[in-house]
Scaffold this active site. Sequence first.
Site, PDB file in Angstrom:
ATOM      1  N   LYS A 101      76.224  15.112  -4.889  1.00 55.21           N
ATOM      2  CA  LYS A 101      77.437  15.380  -4.104  1.00 55.21           C
ATOM      3  C   LYS A 101      77.880  14.189  -3.257  1.00 55.21           C
ATOM      4  O   LYS A 101      79.064  14.010  -2.995  1.00 55.21           O
ATOM      5  CB  LYS A 101      77.253  16.614  -3.212  1.00 55.21           C
ATOM      6  CG  LYS A 101      77.354  17.915  -3.996  1.00 55.21           C
ATOM      7  CD  LYS A 101      77.510  19.110  -3.070  1.00 55.21           C
ATOM      8  CE  LYS A 101      77.690  20.403  -3.847  1.00 55.21           C
ATOM      9  NZ  LYS A 101      76.426  20.846  -4.500  1.00 55.21           N
ATOM     10  N   GLU A 123      85.137  22.957   3.835  1.00 58.34           N
ATOM     11  CA  GLU A 123      84.370  24.180   4.001  1.00 58.34           C
ATOM     12  C   GLU A 123      83.036  23.974   3.292  1.00 58.34           C
ATOM     13  O   GLU A 123      82.884  23.071   2.481  1.00 58.34           O
ATOM     14  CB  GLU A 123      85.097  25.374   3.373  1.00 58.34           C
ATOM     15  CG  GLU A 123      84.944  25.491   1.860  1.00 58.34           C
ATOM     16  CD  GLU A 123      85.650  24.400   1.077  1.00 58.34           C
ATOM     17  OE1 GLU A 123      86.627  23.806   1.598  1.00 58.34           O
ATOM     18  OE2 GLU A 123      85.199  24.118  -0.050  1.00 58.34           O
ATOM     19  N   SER A 388      70.802  17.038 -11.340  1.00 56.43           N
ATOM     20  CA  SER A 388      71.802  16.865 -10.281  1.00 56.43           C
ATOM     21  C   SER A 388      71.229  16.756  -8.874  1.00 56.43           C
ATOM     22  O   SER A 388      71.847  16.160  -8.002  1.00 56.43           O
ATOM     23  CB  SER A 388      72.828  18.002 -10.349  1.00 56.43           C
ATOM     24  OG  SER A 388      72.185  19.258 -10.311  1.00 56.43           O
TER      25      SER A 388
HETATM   26  C1  LIG Z   1      76.362  21.779  -5.528  1.00 55.65           C
HETATM   27  C2  LIG Z   1      75.359  21.505  -6.560  1.00 55.65           C
HETATM   28  C3  LIG Z   1      75.589  21.793  -7.933  1.00 55.65           C
HETATM   29  C4  LIG Z   1      76.823  22.487  -8.412  1.00 55.65           C
HETATM   30  O1  LIG Z   1      78.023  21.827  -8.213  1.00 55.65           O
HETATM   31  P1  LIG Z   1      78.863  21.155  -9.389  1.00 55.65           P
HETATM   32  O2  LIG Z   1      80.152  20.848  -8.770  1.00 55.65           O
HETATM   33  O3  LIG Z   1      78.953  22.151 -10.511  1.00 55.65           O
HETATM   34  O4  LIG Z   1      78.106  19.955  -9.822  1.00 55.65           O
HETATM   35  C5  LIG Z   1      74.632  21.423  -8.864  1.00 55.65           C
HETATM   36  N1  LIG Z   1      73.478  20.843  -8.488  1.00 55.65           N
HETATM   37  C6  LIG Z   1      73.199  20.569  -7.198  1.00 55.65           C
HETATM   38  C7  LIG Z   1      71.898  19.921  -6.860  1.00 55.65           C
HETATM   39  C8  LIG Z   1      74.129  20.896  -6.190  1.00 55.65           C
HETATM   40  O5  LIG Z   1      73.844  20.621  -4.907  1.00 55.65           O
END
Ligand SMILES: *Cc1c(COP(=O)(O)O)cnc(C)c1O
Length: 405
Positions: A101, A123, A388
Site C-alpha cells: 500500500k 478513510e 502483497s
Molecule cells: C489492503 C491489502 C490487500 C488488498 O488490497 P488490494 O487493493 O486488493 O491490493 C491485499 N494485501 C494486503 C497485505 C493488504 O494490506
Amino acid sequence: MTNGKFDFTNYFKSYPDKDGYFGKYGGSYIPDELKVPMAEITEAYFNICKSRKFINELRRIRKEFQGRPTPITHLERLSNSLGNVQLYAKREDLNHTGAHKLNHCMGEALLAKYMGKKKVIAETGAGQHGVALATAAAYFGLECDIYMGSVDIKKQAPNVARMKILGANVVEVTHGLATLKEAVDAAFEAYSKEYKDCIYCIGSVVGPHPFPMMVRDFQSVVGFEAREQFMEMTGELPDSVVACVGGGSNAAGFFAGFLSDPVDIYGIEPLGRGTDLGDHAASLQYGTEGVMHGFNSVMLKDENGDPAPVYSVASGLDYPSSGPEHAFLRDIGRVKYDVIGDDDTIDAFYTLSRLEGIIPAIESSHAVAYAIKKAKEMDHGSILINLSGRGDKDMDYIIEQYGIR
Ligand SMILES: *Cc1c(COP(=O)(O)O)cnc(C)c1O
C-alpha cells in the site's frame, strides 16, 4: 505485442480513456461539489506525475526510503513439497510498512506536495491504508486526517496507535453502522469542504476517475520490477502469475508487468465461508454491474440493489466491489479470476511460514493457497506469487481463532 485477440501495444495509454473508462467500467459518478476537486487531481496527475522531476523524485524515494526494489524469493522447500512446479514470491512484505500500500500512498502524497496542498484525507477500514498514508504524510510533512468508524477503531487498536504515533489525526465516525461505508461518506464530505488545502487519497484501484488509473500506475512498479527480476533469475518468463484481489491494487500493479506477455494471469478473490451472499467477497465471480463509491464496476448487491454485506477472514479483502480495470480484464478474457476460501487460506498461511520462514498477510495467503492448488494440477512450469504483505498484523487473530497448527 498481442495476446489472443486483444492488442496490448498501447494499453496503458488507451486504458482508461480520457473519462476514466476501461470499456464500460470506471468513470466518475460523483456529486457536483466533488467534480471540480476531482478534475483538479486529474489535471495535476497528467501534468505533474508525468514530469521527469516527479518521476525521478519518486524513484529516489522508492529506493532510499521504501527499500525498493523488493526481492523475488524462490520458494524451494514449498516447491519441492508439491512436485516439479517452481514457486516464487515477489516480496512486497519487505516494502517499508510491510505491504504494497505504501507504493501508491507515497505517490499520492508526493502529488499533494507538488500541488501545494497541506493535508491528505482518507478513510480506512482495517487501518492498513490509514497507516500507509500516515507514514507518507509524516515523510513529506503533510497533515493527515484519517476517517474511521468507531466500530473499526475498537477492532483495530494497534493500527489506530500506529497512525497516532505517526502524527495522523484519526477522526471517529459514529453515525449509522460506524464502519467503512460511513467513514467513506464522512471523508468525502470533509474533502468537498476542504479541497483547496488538501487532496483525497484512495487506498485501492477503486473510486472515481482518476484513482483507478493513478493507483494502478503507482503500483505498476511491482509488476515491472518483478518481470525484470524474474527474467534475470531464470532466463525466462513465469508461466503463471497470481495475486489476491480486494479492491485490486496489488493485483493491478503486478499484472501491469505481464499483460502483453504469454503468461497466464490469475486474480484470486476471497470465498470466505462459502457461496451464499454475505459469506464471501468475490464480486468478480458473483457480482453484477453497478455503481458505488463513485465508479461503475461489478458489485455484490442486496435485494435493494445496494452494496451487500460481505465477509472474508482477510479484512483487507472484504469489499463488495473490485476496481473497474479488473472487470474489464475479466470480460476480455485476459485475466482469469478465481476464488479461495478461508480454510485453504489459513492452511497456506501456516505452510508458507513453516516451509519458507515467511509469515504472509492473510490477504496474500489467498494467492499462496491458489498457487499451491495450481502447482498440484500442473506437472512442470513456474508460478510467481505477489506476496502483497506480511502477516505480523494477523498473528493475534490467527492464534485466537485457529490456534497453533
Ligand atoms: C489492503 C491489502 C490487500 C488488498 O488490497 P488490494 O487493493 O486488493 O491490493 C491485499 N494485501 C494486503 C497485505 C493488504 O494490506
